[in-house]
Structures are given as C-alpha cells and as structure tokens.
Design a protein around this motif. Structure first.
Motif, PDB file in Angstrom:
ATOM      1  N   VAL A 140     -12.267  -2.331   8.189  1.00  0.00           N
ATOM      2  CA  VAL A 140     -13.237  -3.217   7.559  1.00  0.00           C
ATOM      3  C   VAL A 140     -12.877  -3.295   6.085  1.00  0.00           C
ATOM      4  CG1 VAL A 140     -15.661  -3.532   6.941  1.00  0.00           C
ATOM      5  CG2 VAL A 140     -15.048  -2.678   9.221  1.00  0.00           C
ATOM      6  N   GLY A 141     -12.670  -4.481   5.603  1.00  0.00           N
ATOM      7  CA  GLY A 141     -12.288  -4.615   4.203  1.00  0.00           C
ATOM      8  C   GLY A 141     -12.346  -6.057   3.751  1.00  0.00           C
ATOM      9  N   PHE A 142     -11.711  -6.311   2.606  1.00  0.00           N
ATOM     10  CA  PHE A 142     -11.763  -7.633   1.991  1.00  0.00           C
ATOM     11  C   PHE A 142     -10.575  -8.510   2.375  1.00  0.00           C
ATOM     12  CE2 PHE A 142     -13.847  -4.724  -1.097  1.00  0.00           C
ATOM     13  CZ  PHE A 142     -15.144  -5.177  -0.911  1.00  0.00           C
ATOM     14  N   GLY A 143      -9.446  -7.871   2.714  1.00  0.00           N
ATOM     15  CA  GLY A 143      -8.293  -8.653   3.123  1.00  0.00           C
ATOM     16  C   GLY A 143      -7.210  -8.768   2.078  1.00  0.00           C
ATOM     17  N   PHE A 144      -6.966  -7.695   1.339  1.00  0.00           N
ATOM     18  CA  PHE A 144      -5.830  -7.697   0.416  1.00  0.00           C
ATOM     19  C   PHE A 144      -5.179  -6.318   0.401  1.00  0.00           C
ATOM     20  CE2 PHE A 144      -9.605  -6.958  -2.331  1.00  0.00           C
ATOM     21  CZ  PHE A 144      -9.290  -5.691  -2.833  1.00  0.00           C
ATOM     22  N   ARG A 145      -3.919  -6.309   0.000  1.00  0.00           N
ATOM     23  CA  ARG A 145      -3.201  -5.056  -0.220  1.00  0.00           C
ATOM     24  C   ARG A 145      -3.082  -4.830  -1.718  1.00  0.00           C
ATOM     25  NH1 ARG A 145      -1.100  -3.649   4.726  1.00  0.00           N
ATOM     26  NH2 ARG A 145      -0.284  -5.343   6.021  1.00  0.00           N
ATOM     27  N   MET A 146      -3.046  -3.540  -2.096  1.00  0.00           N
ATOM     28  CA  MET A 146      -2.932  -3.190  -3.510  1.00  0.00           C
ATOM     29  C   MET A 146      -1.617  -2.478  -3.776  1.00  0.00           C
ATOM     30  SD  MET A 146      -6.735  -1.648  -4.274  1.00  0.00           S
ATOM     31  CE  MET A 146      -6.519  -0.320  -3.071  1.00  0.00           C
ATOM     32  N   ARG A 147      -1.248  -2.470  -5.027  1.00  0.00           N
ATOM     33  CA  ARG A 147      -0.152  -1.628  -5.487  1.00  0.00           C
ATOM     34  C   ARG A 147      -0.560  -1.039  -6.828  1.00  0.00           C
ATOM     35  NH1 ARG A 147       5.133  -5.030  -6.723  1.00  0.00           N
ATOM     36  NH2 ARG A 147       5.889  -2.907  -6.916  1.00  0.00           N
ATOM     37  N   ILE A 148       0.054   0.082  -7.192  1.00  0.00           N
ATOM     38  CA  ILE A 148      -0.177   0.675  -8.507  1.00  0.00           C
ATOM     39  C   ILE A 148       1.022   0.367  -9.389  1.00  0.00           C
ATOM     40  CG2 ILE A 148      -0.409   2.828  -9.808  1.00  0.00           C
ATOM     41  CD1 ILE A 148      -1.982   3.997  -7.534  1.00  0.00           C
ATOM     42  N   GLN A 149       0.741  -0.207 -10.521  1.00  0.00           N
ATOM     43  CA  GLN A 149       1.799  -0.528 -11.474  1.00  0.00           C
ATOM     44  C   GLN A 149       1.290  -0.222 -12.875  1.00  0.00           C
ATOM     45  OE1 GLN A 149       4.072  -4.195 -10.829  1.00  0.00           O
ATOM     46  NE2 GLN A 149       3.759  -4.688 -12.984  1.00  0.00           N
ATOM     47  N   ASP A 150       1.986   0.674 -13.562  1.00  0.00           N
ATOM     48  CA  ASP A 150       1.557   1.095 -14.897  1.00  0.00           C
ATOM     49  C   ASP A 150       0.115   1.584 -14.880  1.00  0.00           C
ATOM     50  OD1 ASP A 150       4.050   0.344 -15.938  1.00  0.00           O
ATOM     51  OD2 ASP A 150       3.377  -1.714 -16.251  1.00  0.00           O
ATOM     52  N   ALA A 151      -0.206   2.400 -13.867  1.00  0.00           N
ATOM     53  CA  ALA A 151      -1.530   3.013 -13.695  1.00  0.00           C
ATOM     54  C   ALA A 151      -2.633   1.979 -13.473  1.00  0.00           C
ATOM     55  CB  ALA A 151      -1.880   3.898 -14.894  1.00  0.00           C
ATOM     56  N   GLN A 152      -2.258   0.769 -13.082  1.00  0.00           N
ATOM     57  CA  GLN A 152      -3.218  -0.297 -12.845  1.00  0.00           C
ATOM     58  C   GLN A 152      -3.158  -0.731 -11.383  1.00  0.00           C
ATOM     59  OE1 GLN A 152      -5.574  -2.128 -14.912  1.00  0.00           O
ATOM     60  NE2 GLN A 152      -6.074  -2.697 -12.819  1.00  0.00           N
ATOM     61  N   LEU A 153      -4.318  -0.882 -10.744  1.00  0.00           N
ATOM     62  CA  LEU A 153      -4.373  -1.393  -9.377  1.00  0.00           C
ATOM     63  C   LEU A 153      -4.226  -2.914  -9.402  1.00  0.00           C
ATOM     64  CD1 LEU A 153      -7.347   0.740  -8.067  1.00  0.00           C
ATOM     65  CD2 LEU A 153      -5.033   0.804  -7.132  1.00  0.00           C
ATOM     66  N   ILE A 154      -3.221  -3.402  -8.688  1.00  0.00           N
ATOM     67  CA  ILE A 154      -2.920  -4.831  -8.682  1.00  0.00           C
ATOM     68  C   ILE A 154      -2.917  -5.331  -7.240  1.00  0.00           C
ATOM     69  CG2 ILE A 154      -1.207  -6.594  -9.256  1.00  0.00           C
ATOM     70  CD1 ILE A 154      -0.247  -4.801 -11.509  1.00  0.00           C
ATOM     71  N   ILE A 155      -3.547  -6.461  -7.001  1.00  0.00           N
ATOM     72  CA  ILE A 155      -3.499  -7.079  -5.684  1.00  0.00           C
ATOM     73  C   ILE A 155      -2.096  -7.640  -5.476  1.00  0.00           C
ATOM     74  CG2 ILE A 155      -4.372  -8.950  -4.236  1.00  0.00           C
ATOM     75  CD1 ILE A 155      -7.067  -8.637  -5.612  1.00  0.00           C
ATOM     76  N   ARG A 156      -1.395  -7.138  -4.458  1.00  0.00           N
ATOM     77  CA  ARG A 156      -0.029  -7.604  -4.225  1.00  0.00           C
ATOM     78  C   ARG A 156       0.051  -8.615  -3.094  1.00  0.00           C
ATOM     79  NH1 ARG A 156       3.039  -5.338  -0.008  1.00  0.00           N
ATOM     80  NH2 ARG A 156       2.156  -3.513   1.027  1.00  0.00           N
ATOM     81  N   GLU A 157      -0.971  -8.659  -2.237  1.00  0.00           N
ATOM     82  CA  GLU A 157      -0.950  -9.602  -1.126  1.00  0.00           C
ATOM     83  C   GLU A 157      -2.381  -9.893  -0.683  1.00  0.00           C
ATOM     84  OE1 GLU A 157       1.061 -10.056   3.344  1.00  0.00           O
ATOM     85  OE2 GLU A 157       1.323  -8.210   2.187  1.00  0.00           O
ATOM     86  N   VAL A 158      -2.671 -11.164  -0.456  1.00  0.00           N
ATOM     87  CA  VAL A 158      -3.971 -11.597   0.080  1.00  0.00           C
ATOM     88  C   VAL A 158      -3.710 -12.172   1.465  1.00  0.00           C
ATOM     89  CG1 VAL A 158      -5.946 -13.120  -0.224  1.00  0.00           C
ATOM     90  CG2 VAL A 158      -4.894 -12.045  -2.224  1.00  0.00           C
ATOM     91  N   PHE A 159      -4.413 -11.652   2.477  1.00  0.00           N
ATOM     92  CA  PHE A 159      -4.155 -12.071   3.851  1.00  0.00           C
ATOM     93  C   PHE A 159      -4.757 -13.449   4.118  1.00  0.00           C
ATOM     94  CE2 PHE A 159      -4.560  -7.315   4.386  1.00  0.00           C
ATOM     95  CZ  PHE A 159      -3.186  -7.101   4.306  1.00  0.00           C
ATOM     96  N   PRO A 160      -4.038 -14.267   4.880  1.00  0.00           N
ATOM     97  CA  PRO A 160      -4.565 -15.596   5.232  1.00  0.00           C
ATOM     98  C   PRO A 160      -5.879 -15.488   6.008  1.00  0.00           C
ATOM     99  CG  PRO A 160      -2.212 -15.429   5.735  1.00  0.00           C
ATOM    100  CD  PRO A 160      -2.681 -14.040   5.387  1.00  0.00           C
ATOM    101  N   ASN A 161      -6.789 -16.410   5.719  1.00  0.00           N
ATOM    102  CA  ASN A 161      -8.083 -16.515   6.415  1.00  0.00           C
ATOM    103  C   ASN A 161      -8.950 -15.269   6.244  1.00  0.00           C
ATOM    104  OD1 ASN A 161      -7.241 -19.059   7.541  1.00  0.00           O
ATOM    105  ND2 ASN A 161      -6.039 -17.908   9.033  1.00  0.00           N
ATOM    106  N   SER A 162      -8.707 -14.502   5.207  1.00  0.00           N
ATOM    107  CA  SER A 162      -9.499 -13.297   4.944  1.00  0.00           C
ATOM    108  C   SER A 162     -10.626 -13.616   3.967  1.00  0.00           C
ATOM    109  CB  SER A 162      -8.611 -12.208   4.337  1.00  0.00           C
ATOM    110  OG  SER A 162      -8.177 -12.594   3.043  1.00  0.00           O
ATOM    111  N   PRO A 163     -11.638 -12.732   3.869  1.00  0.00           N
ATOM    112  CA  PRO A 163     -12.683 -12.936   2.859  1.00  0.00           C
ATOM    113  C   PRO A 163     -12.116 -13.017   1.447  1.00  0.00           C
ATOM    114  CG  PRO A 163     -13.371 -11.286   4.458  1.00  0.00           C
ATOM    115  CD  PRO A 163     -11.933 -11.583   4.760  1.00  0.00           C
ATOM    116  N   ALA A 164     -11.070 -12.237   1.165  1.00  0.00           N
ATOM    117  CA  ALA A 164     -10.473 -12.272  -0.174  1.00  0.00           C
ATOM    118  C   ALA A 164      -9.902 -13.645  -0.485  1.00  0.00           C
ATOM    119  CB  ALA A 164      -9.392 -11.205  -0.285  1.00  0.00           C
ATOM    120  N   GLU A 165      -9.209 -14.247   0.493  1.00  0.00           N
ATOM    121  CA  GLU A 165      -8.649 -15.581   0.278  1.00  0.00           C
ATOM    122  C   GLU A 165      -9.758 -16.614   0.107  1.00  0.00           C
ATOM    123  OE1 GLU A 165      -5.079 -17.992   2.328  1.00  0.00           O
ATOM    124  OE2 GLU A 165      -6.904 -17.928   3.554  1.00  0.00           O
ATOM    125  N   THR A 166     -10.784 -16.513   0.951  1.00  0.00           N
ATOM    126  CA  THR A 166     -11.907 -17.449   0.865  1.00  0.00           C
ATOM    127  C   THR A 166     -12.602 -17.364  -0.490  1.00  0.00           C
ATOM    128  OG1 THR A 166     -12.260 -17.283   3.254  1.00  0.00           O
ATOM    129  CG2 THR A 166     -14.089 -18.127   1.927  1.00  0.00           C
TER     130      THR A 166
END
Length: 496
Positions: A140-166
């Motif tokens: 259960v989630g929003f529909g994105f993947r994260m990555r850590i870059q320079d100690a910052q959480l960054i969305i690296r991918e948003v899944f199609p038809n997910s709540p995050a994309e909407t």
C-alpha cells in the motif's frame, strides 16, 4: 517457513524456531518484552549485555512518560536484570495509568536503540504484513520509488496510473515532508515509517521541484500497488538489459524468464547489462536462485555469526551464462544486491560499473512473538566468496562512474558497443532504445545555447578528467551530432 532476508529495510537468517520459545500464560505481564530481551541477549550479532538492554528500556519508557507530562521518573541504576525491568514497568504502568501495549513497545524500542543497528526492528502484525508485501513489490503506497542522493530523498520513478501520477508528482521531486513531518536527511527505513499508512488514507506530501525552483504540496491517497520486480529489453544491437528492483518471492522466476528471452531467444544477446541500482535487497533464497542462472557451481557467500562461526552458502546445479556481464550499482544497491554483485564479481562472471554501494552486509531473521507481533533481528554478517567485508563498507565498482546515464554508456562501451543513440523525450532518456527514468534532465536549454550534463558529456567525449560543474555548454563539434524535433533531443555518436 523462515526466510533469510537481506535488505536495507528487511530481515532474515535461520538458527532456531520461528517462535521465540518462551512459555507464557495470558496473565504474565510484558511477555513480548521478555521474548525480545532473550532473543537479543542470546542471538544478536553485537552481543548486547543484560544491563545494557535494561537501561535502554527504562530510559525510553521514562522519556515517554515525561512526554505525557506525567512528571520526571527516577530509575535505580542497580536495576539491571529482566525481572527488575518487568517489575519497574508494572510499577510505572499502575502509577501513571499507562496502557500496557504502549509500555511494551516503548521498552522494546528502548532495547533496540542500544544496539547501534537500524536493521533490527520490532513489527506489529500489521507492520509485518506491509513489510513483507514491500519485499515482494506488493504494498500500500503512493506509487513512486525513491533514491537517496546527497542525503536527500528524491523521487526517481512514478508508476503509471498510480495515485502519485494522478496527483502530479514527478521524477526528480525532492521529498521534504509528509503531513508536516520532516523527511530531509532521513534514511530509507525512517522515510518508510513516515510514509506508510492504510489503503485509502491520504497524506500531504511537501516536495521541492528543482526545475521550477518551487516548493509544492500534493494530497496523495494510498492504494494497493503491485509492481513487477523485473524489467528487461534488448538494446539496439546485441546487448541485453535487465533491471531487478527487489529480491522478492517471485524474483528468481521472473528474472529467469526475462534472461532466457534475451539469451536464448531467436536473436540471443552477446552481453548483458544487469541493473541493480537502488535495489535494497530481499530474500537470500532469491539471490541464490538468481546466482544459479549465472554459474553452474560455486560459493555464494559466507554467513558469519556473533561468535565467528561461518556458514557457507553455495550454488549447485546452476547454469553458466557464457556472455560478459556488467552490473550497474550505486549508493542504493544494498544487502542482497551487494551479496549477489560481490559473488558474481569474485567468480569472474561480472564487473561492477557505477558508484560505491550502500554497505549493508548483515542478515536478519523475522521471528514471530507470542502475542502476534514480530522481531527482525540481525544474526549474521556476510562476506563475499573472496572474504570481502561489505557491512559498513560497501563494494567499490571496477569502473567508477557517477552519472546514472553515463553509467549505462560506459557499461555498454565496456561490452564493445561503439555506436550510441541517446534521446531525451517526455522526461525519460533512451539509450540505444532502452528507456531510463532520470531525476535531472540530460539536456538544458539556456540563452547561451544547449547544455548537457557534464558527466555525460565527459563520457561522450571519452574524457578522463573530473567535471567541476553540473552542466556544460555543448560545443559545435557535438552540436552537429544533435537533432531537435518536437521536444525530443537526440544525440548520436560513434566511438572511433
């Protein structure tokens, strides 16, 4: 069945029953405190002492009582045994009218805080279900993947038809807060805790979008998501690409199907780019089964317990791959990903391209507790077949490349590819026909002219010096290799 789990967030390793083995009647107080205490003292790889665990539990519960404005509590420094701990918890529960469930969790978390081990975690039954679903890319989630870059959480991918994309979230967005709770500088584990919730519940996510230089808020509803663990596609030419996102229960079967389609199809590939970037790990069994698709027989890893006793894990009756393999790694490549990468490198099957890996070389086991909750406890650290230590160290790649797109170019180049077509379209970058989600645009239009990521430009030009800027103005020698059409920018070049 007990499963060894190797992830930056997960669990696994097997020495005793799935029940803690402490007999308990319903009227015995703080049963789970006693179970966790015994499991940690007798099995945790760091060998915690009884006084250490008692002190941690009492300090944590005392702090929680003060947060409730119930006054400052006093502890007796001579209380350093489990019976004394249970007695003090009962006394506080009655004196301050506390809920036993709350005190139970506070005490357990207090014990865990003394271990200096973020991978040993207490789960309620509901948290365990979400945790195990996440390993299998079902959650259960929003529909994105994260990555850590320079100690910052960054969305690296948003899944199609997910709540995050909407809702309008985009790759490259920096996660700042969830419902007002700060996410800056958080680990994956802490971020997961703050972002998790039940299906249908809503959260307000605060993000910073660099390309607009703006901070934004989005209301996003959680939903049940099922994401494929494996993605594959052949590059133009004779090189294959496989990305594995987690070592879940179905990962090995999925991976075998994709690998066979590439290597044993009508047009077998002659090399493979295996993408383990941002793969936080999963089940050891999945890693072992995937390793068997690369080698017939061989040592996978040494599992070393708290007393230095080693258990060797082997691959038998596997199948040699017979083509060169390049594994893409980065700071998000963790645990089972590091174990597999280290094993394939030590056996001369693969070389690593990218940046230094996370350094999570420990194995945990999820153990059911008496009242339905669970403990994920670290029991082993693992070593590669050549006895390389991974824990808190990570794996250094054979070919170090910082930029995620440059990593792919250099991996292909090391497999003998000479002709490249790099296209940016609709926020993705396609390299010889294979799409990659990016968090920073490859090209950038400025009044001075078109610019390109400096590290990619360095790769295109086969330069060895370090780039001292993020973007560089594209010189005329490269401009002639670029075509712009309807928002798409395509760079074509051939190595001499």
């Amino acid at each position: 069945m007990i499963k060894i789990i190797l992830t930056s967030m997960l669990a696994g390793s097997l020495l005793f029953s799935s029940q803690a083995g402490i007999a308990a009647e319903n009227d015995v107080p703080y049963v789970e405190v006693g179970e966790v205490f015994q499991l940690l003292e007798e099995n945790h790889v760091n060998k915690p002492t009884e006084p250490q665990l008692v002190t941690g539990a009492l300090n944590q519960v005392g702090q929680e009582i003060q947060k409730l404005n119930k006054g400052k509590v006093q502890t007796d420094p001579e209380d350093d045994t489990l019976p004394e701990l249970i007695g003090q918890l009962q006394e506080w529960e009655q004196a301050y009218l506390l809920d036993e469930t709350d005190v139970n969790r506070w005490a357990i978390n207090g014990m865990l805080s003394t271990l200096e081990d973020p991978h040993t975690v207490f789960f309620t039954k509901e948290e365990l279900q979400r945790f195990e679903a996440n390993v299998n890319n079902e959650y259960v989630g929003f529909g994105f993947r994260m990555r850590i870059q320079d100690a910052q959480l960054i969305i690296r991918e948003v899944f199609p038809n997910s709540p995050a994309e909407t809702a309008g979230l985009q790759p490259g967005d920096h996660l700042i807060a969830a419902d007002g709770k700060d996410l800056k500088g958080k680990s994956f584990e802490d971020a997961y805790t703050l972002l998790q919730g039940k299906e249908g519940t809503e959260a307000v996510l605060t993000i910073f979008r660099p390309k607009e230089n703006a901070t934004k808020e989005f209301k996003v509803k959680r939903a049940v998501l099922s994401i494929p663990e494996v993605v594959s596609k052949p590059f133009q030419g004779d090189i294959g690409y496989i990305r594995l996102d987690t070592f879940g229960a179905e990962a090995a079967q999925e991976f075998q199907r994709h690998l066979y389609a590439l290597s044993k199809g009508s047009k077998p590939v002659k090399g493979l780019v295996f993408d383990l970037r941002d793969n936080g790990g999963g089940y050891l069994g999945a890693a072992q089964d995937i390793a068997s698709l690369f080698m017939e027989d061989g040592l996978l890893t040494y599992m070393q317990d708290r007393n230095g006793v080693e258990i060797a894990r082997w691959v038998h009756n596997g199948e040699e791959i017979h083509i060169p393999v390049k594994i893409l790694v980065n700071e998000g490549t963790a645990s089972a990903s590091e174990l597999l990468s280290g094993a394939l490198r030590d056996h001369g099957i693969a070389t690593l391209v990218g940046t230094k890996t996370y350094g999570k070389g420990s194995a945990q086991q999820v153990i059911d507790l008496e009242e339905g909750d669970a403990l994920k406890i670290t029991l082993h650290q693992y070593l590669t077949p050549n006895r390389t230590v991974v824990n808190h160290v990570g794996l250094t790649p054979d070919l170090e490349v910082k930029d995620d797109i440059a990593q792919v170019i250099e991996a292909l180049r090391s497999l003998g590819v000479k002709h490249f077509e790099v296209k940016e379209a609709d926020g993705d970058v396609l390299i010889n026909g294979v799409p990659f989600v990016v968090t920073h645009p490859l090209f950038k239009a400025t009044p001075q002219g078109l610019m390109m990521r400096a590290e990619v430009f360095k790769s295109v030009m086969k330069q060895s010096e370090q780039a001292n800027t993020d973007y560089v103005l594209i010189p005329s020698a490269v401009q002639s290799k670029i075509v712009q059409n309807s928002g798409e920018i395509t760079l074509t070049f051939t190595d001499s």
